[in-house]
Scaffold this motif. Structure first.
Motif, PDB file in Angstrom:
ATOM      1  N   GLY A   1       4.882   8.037   9.067  1.00  0.00           N
ATOM      2  CA  GLY A   1       4.526   9.277   8.409  1.00  0.00           C
ATOM      3  C   GLY A   1       4.162   9.153   6.944  1.00  0.00           C
ATOM      4  N   HIS A   2       4.347   7.967   6.362  1.00  0.00           N
ATOM      5  CA  HIS A   2       3.971   7.769   4.962  1.00  0.00           C
ATOM      6  C   HIS A   2       2.461   7.578   4.859  1.00  0.00           C
ATOM      7  CE1 HIS A   2       8.189   6.253   3.494  1.00  0.00           C
ATOM      8  NE2 HIS A   2       8.264   7.338   4.252  1.00  0.00           N
ATOM      9  N   SER A   3       1.911   7.963   3.721  1.00  0.00           N
ATOM     10  CA  SER A   3       0.478   7.808   3.503  1.00  0.00           C
ATOM     11  C   SER A   3       0.146   6.423   2.959  1.00  0.00           C
ATOM     12  CB  SER A   3      -0.026   8.846   2.488  1.00  0.00           C
ATOM     13  OG  SER A   3       0.169  10.150   2.964  1.00  0.00           O
ATOM     14  N   MET A   4      -1.023   5.945   3.277  1.00  0.00           N
ATOM     15  CA  MET A   4      -1.579   4.764   2.634  1.00  0.00           C
ATOM     16  C   MET A   4      -2.083   5.188   1.256  1.00  0.00           C
ATOM     17  SD  MET A   4      -4.571   2.358   4.232  1.00  0.00           S
ATOM     18  CE  MET A   4      -5.707   3.752   4.399  1.00  0.00           C
ATOM     19  N   HIS A   5      -1.829   4.387   0.241  1.00  0.00           N
ATOM     20  CA  HIS A   5      -2.205   4.756  -1.117  1.00  0.00           C
ATOM     21  C   HIS A   5      -3.723   4.971  -1.208  1.00  0.00           C
ATOM     22  CE1 HIS A   5      -2.508   4.804  -5.466  1.00  0.00           C
ATOM     23  NE2 HIS A   5      -1.186   4.817  -5.554  1.00  0.00           N
ATOM     24  N   PRO A   6      -4.182   6.079  -1.820  1.00  0.00           N
ATOM     25  CA  PRO A   6      -5.627   6.360  -1.862  1.00  0.00           C
ATOM     26  C   PRO A   6      -6.438   5.361  -2.669  1.00  0.00           C
ATOM     27  CG  PRO A   6      -4.388   7.965  -3.184  1.00  0.00           C
ATOM     28  CD  PRO A   6      -3.375   7.180  -2.394  1.00  0.00           C
TER      29      PRO A   6
ATOM     30  N   SER B   1       0.822  -1.214   0.000  1.00  0.00           N
ATOM     31  CA  SER B   1       0.000   0.000   0.000  1.00  0.00           C
ATOM     32  C   SER B   1       0.852   1.259   0.000  1.00  0.00           C
ATOM     33  CB  SER B   1      -0.943   0.003   1.211  1.00  0.00           C
ATOM     34  OG  SER B   1      -0.210   0.095   2.416  1.00  0.00           O
ATOM     35  N   THR B   2       2.151   1.104  -0.266  1.00  0.00           N
ATOM     36  CA  THR B   2       3.151   2.182  -0.347  1.00  0.00           C
ATOM     37  C   THR B   2       3.294   2.960   0.951  1.00  0.00           C
ATOM     38  OG1 THR B   2       1.658   3.881  -1.280  1.00  0.00           O
ATOM     39  CG2 THR B   2       2.728   2.394  -2.840  1.00  0.00           C
ATOM     40  N   CYS B   3       2.957   2.337   2.074  1.00  0.00           N
ATOM     41  CA  CYS B   3       3.164   2.950   3.383  1.00  0.00           C
ATOM     42  C   CYS B   3       4.383   2.268   4.000  1.00  0.00           C
ATOM     43  CB  CYS B   3       1.927   2.774   4.260  1.00  0.00           C
ATOM     44  SG  CYS B   3       1.993   3.697   5.802  1.00  0.00           S
ATOM     45  N   TYR B   4       5.571   2.777   3.661  1.00  0.00           N
ATOM     46  CA  TYR B   4       6.808   2.067   3.981  1.00  0.00           C
ATOM     47  C   TYR B   4       7.338   2.351   5.388  1.00  0.00           C
ATOM     48  CZ  TYR B   4       6.733   1.849  -1.124  1.00  0.00           C
ATOM     49  OH  TYR B   4       6.353   1.665  -2.435  1.00  0.00           O
TER      50      TYR B   4
ATOM     51  N   MET C   1       4.332  -2.796  -5.356  1.00  0.00           N
ATOM     52  CA  MET C   1       4.951  -1.489  -5.167  1.00  0.00           C
ATOM     53  C   MET C   1       5.096  -0.719  -6.477  1.00  0.00           C
ATOM     54  SD  MET C   1       7.820  -2.771  -2.410  1.00  0.00           S
ATOM     55  CE  MET C   1       8.909  -1.381  -2.644  1.00  0.00           C
ATOM     56  N   LYS C   2       5.173  -1.428  -7.581  1.00  0.00           N
ATOM     57  CA  LYS C   2       5.274  -0.784  -8.897  1.00  0.00           C
ATOM     58  C   LYS C   2       3.935  -0.268  -9.383  1.00  0.00           C
ATOM     59  CE  LYS C   2       9.180  -3.657 -10.409  1.00  0.00           C
ATOM     60  NZ  LYS C   2       9.624  -4.704 -11.369  1.00  0.00           N
ATOM     61  N   GLY C   3       2.851  -0.560  -8.647  1.00  0.00           N
ATOM     62  CA  GLY C   3       1.532  -0.058  -9.012  1.00  0.00           C
ATOM     63  C   GLY C   3       0.670  -1.041  -9.761  1.00  0.00           C
ATOM     64  N   ALA C   4       1.119  -2.292  -9.878  1.00  0.00           N
ATOM     65  CA  ALA C   4       0.374  -3.278 -10.657  1.00  0.00           C
ATOM     66  C   ALA C   4      -1.027  -3.536 -10.126  1.00  0.00           C
ATOM     67  CB  ALA C   4       1.149  -4.593 -10.716  1.00  0.00           C
ATOM     68  N   ASP C   5      -1.209  -3.406  -8.822  1.00  0.00           N
ATOM     69  CA  ASP C   5      -2.530  -3.707  -8.227  1.00  0.00           C
ATOM     70  C   ASP C   5      -3.574  -2.649  -8.574  1.00  0.00           C
ATOM     71  OD1 ASP C   5      -1.226  -5.814  -7.065  1.00  0.00           O
ATOM     72  OD2 ASP C   5      -1.059  -4.892  -5.088  1.00  0.00           O
TER      73      ASP C   5
ATOM     74  N   PRO D   1       2.849   8.099  -3.822  1.00  0.00           N
ATOM     75  CA  PRO D   1       3.631   7.577  -2.702  1.00  0.00           C
ATOM     76  C   PRO D   1       5.074   8.076  -2.729  1.00  0.00           C
ATOM     77  CG  PRO D   1       3.437   5.921  -4.418  1.00  0.00           C
ATOM     78  CD  PRO D   1       2.590   7.080  -4.858  1.00  0.00           C
ATOM     79  N   VAL D   2       5.762   7.835  -1.632  1.00  0.00           N
ATOM     80  CA  VAL D   2       7.194   8.115  -1.560  1.00  0.00           C
ATOM     81  C   VAL D   2       7.916   7.278  -2.614  1.00  0.00           C
ATOM     82  CG1 VAL D   2       9.245   7.893  -0.105  1.00  0.00           C
ATOM     83  CG2 VAL D   2       7.083   8.684   0.887  1.00  0.00           C
ATOM     84  N   LYS D   3       8.873   7.882  -3.320  1.00  0.00           N
ATOM     85  CA  LYS D   3       9.593   7.159  -4.363  1.00  0.00           C
ATOM     86  C   LYS D   3      10.602   6.185  -3.741  1.00  0.00           C
ATOM     87  CE  LYS D   3       9.248  10.542  -8.116  1.00  0.00           C
ATOM     88  NZ  LYS D   3       9.994  11.384  -9.082  1.00  0.00           N
ATOM     89  N   VAL D   4      10.548   4.953  -4.211  1.00  0.00           N
ATOM     90  CA  VAL D   4      11.498   3.937  -3.746  1.00  0.00           C
ATOM     91  C   VAL D   4      11.997   3.153  -4.954  1.00  0.00           C
ATOM     92  CG1 VAL D   4      10.445   3.678  -1.460  1.00  0.00           C
ATOM     93  CG2 VAL D   4       9.649   2.256  -3.359  1.00  0.00           C
ATOM     94  N   SER D   5      13.097   2.468  -4.768  1.00  0.00           N
ATOM     95  CA  SER D   5      13.651   1.646  -5.841  1.00  0.00           C
ATOM     96  C   SER D   5      12.886   0.326  -5.948  1.00  0.00           C
ATOM     97  CB  SER D   5      15.130   1.342  -5.567  1.00  0.00           C
ATOM     98  OG  SER D   5      15.621   0.375  -6.480  1.00  0.00           O
TER      99      SER D   5
END
Length: 472
Positions: free
Chosen positions: A96-101, A90-93, A466-470, A390-394
């Protein structure tokens, strides 16, 4: 006229089906403390801490002895509970990170089945401004009075985006607000779902004098820490008493837990290390499920984590729902109800190596209060997190930065990848070595290789999310 009659009949049929669906559904209350360790309760033989109400609840309910948070820090753990997914999906790593809307949440699902939904207390999954895509409304809550992060005595909270000042201890305020919601829904015969998320015992610790009685000789810091837990405990007692006064205790599931493992040099953790680590001490939490007449008192040693809460709650409520996105959580409802012997399932953890985002809640709410007193609102897209990005990650193939683990009891495999890409592995038998002190990677090669492959498969699956496939 015929068309009107047909539409009217269809509408009445819909209302009747909705009423039938709502009838018999249990109320659901998820209560969560903030930074309370596995052993930060008196019923686990803490030498000085007083938690009589949690002790009584534990004695009359099912205690999940091997409950884990899905992450060793707060925001990711909270996202996991609401989505049934490991938080990196959900990109909440980190904190303080947000849960993906675009995540599908438990309150969103329950609303579809006629539940009223309310959130009270700490949020820490996005901002609390009006029109933000990552506030509790966006996550499916009808009502909310929330804090951006930890909060203490006399806090300023966001009432659906309106900064409002409150007087009293944070735990008392949180429960008072939740009970107001609960009483209104009970009077309306409306099934409800509410999250009661305390800001205690997160630092800075500021307990009322009455709650520090008996802890004074331990020094101010420890006395305040323990005092916050004692205050929290008293409000758990208020909740349990209120449900019985309303006559709805047998219609209500109450699930108590903490968001992550205990604090270093303060808390009593469930093993090696503390909050912020993927070792046992950073993940194990107190967890109690109460549903009088349905859930028998006892202790379950089934390993389970926060991701399991969503599918478990839905099954306990008799709701069959096809999730929009892949879940990591597994329902343990039948184990909770004593209908079958516990069947362990693997649990994955991944504390991604990226910085958290600082959030000083009271400072943020005071700024909002002053702005609104001047007749203005927050409009800065960055503050609102309007993009929802979301926060950018590798997401480099075969690279999984940070500390991850795969728990397939009794085995727990750790994978640690440094910033330079160096990978190390650790394997422990928790049944024989609960403190994770003897690395067995060289001695148990067959077990190591099997667990390693299972873990890598899971990490790859999470990275795909994490790449957004979902969300495609």
């Amino acid at each position: 006229m015929t068309t009107l009659r047909t539409l009217t009949a269809c509408f009445l049929t819909f209302l009747l089906s909705l009423a039938a669906a709502v009838a018999g559904k249990p109320n659901i209350i998820l209560v969560m403390s903030d930074d309370q360790g596995w052993g930060d309760v008196a019923f686990r033989e803490h030498p000085v801490l007083k938690t009589p109400h949690l002790d009584k609840m534990a004695a009359e309910s099912l205690v999940l002895e091997q409950a884990y948070a899905s992450a060793p820090v707060c925001s990711p753990s909270r996202a996991s509970i609401l989505t049934g997914r490991t938080p990196n999906r959900s990109t909440c790593y980190r904190h303080g990170h947000s849960m993906h809307p675009k995540e599908e949440t438990l309150p969103q699902i329950l609303k579809k089945y006629g539940y009223a939904t309310g959130h009270f207390g700490k949020w820490h999954l996005g901002t609390l401004y009006k029109n933000s895509p990552v506030n509790p409304t966006a996550a499916g809550y009808d009502e909310w009075i929330s804090a951006p992060n930890f909060f203490d005595i006399d806090p300023t909270l966001s009432n659906k985006g309106v900064a409002t000042q409150y007087k009293g201890d944070s735990s008392e305020i949180t429960m008072r607000l939740a009970l107001d919601f609960i009483k209104r829904q009970s009077a309306a015969k409306q099934p409800f779902f509410t999250t009661v998320w305390y800001g205690s015992p997160h630092d800075p610790h500021k307990a009322l004098d009455r709650d520090k009685v008996g802890y004074e000789k331990l020094g101010q810091h420890k006395a305040n820490f323990l005092g916050e837990i004692t205050e929290l405990d008293r409000t758990v007692g208020e909740l349990r008493a209120a449900l019985r006064e309303l006559g709805i205790e047998k219609e209500t599931i109450v699930w108590f837990c903490s968001d992550n493992g205990g604090l270093k040099n303060l808390g009593v953790t469930g093993g090696r290390a503390h909050k912020g680590t993927v070792y046992e001490g950073g993940l194990r939490v107190p967890s109690i499920i109460e549903w009088p007449g349905k859930v028998k008192a006892g202790i379950s040693k089934l390993p389970t984590n926060g991701s399991d809460m969503l599918p478990t709650v839905l099954e306990l409520a008799g709701i069959e729902h096809q999730p929009k996105h892949p879940l990591d959580g597994v329902s343990i409802a039948k184990t909770v109800l004593g209908q079958e012997k516990a069947q362990p399932h693997p649990l994955g953890f991944w504390h991604y190596d990226v910085a958290g985002i600082g959030c000083w809640g009271e400072r943020e709410m005071q700024a909002l209060l002053k702005l609104q007193q001047a007749g203005q609102e927050v409009t800065d897209p960055k503050q609102l997190r309007s993009s929802g990005k979301p926060v950018k990650v590798s997401t480099k193939a075969n690279s999984y930065p940070g500390h991850s683990a795969w728990l397939d009891y009794p085995w727990k495999l750790h994978r640690i990848e440094s910033k330079k890409g160096k990978v190390s592995w650790e394997l422990y038998n928790l049944a024989l070595d609960p403190m994770e002190s003897k690395n067995l990677t060289s001695e148990k090669k067959a077990e190591f290789e099997a667990l390693k492959q299972a873990h890598l498969n899971w990490l790859q699956s999470v990275q795909t999310s994490m790449k957004g496939a979902d969300y495609e």
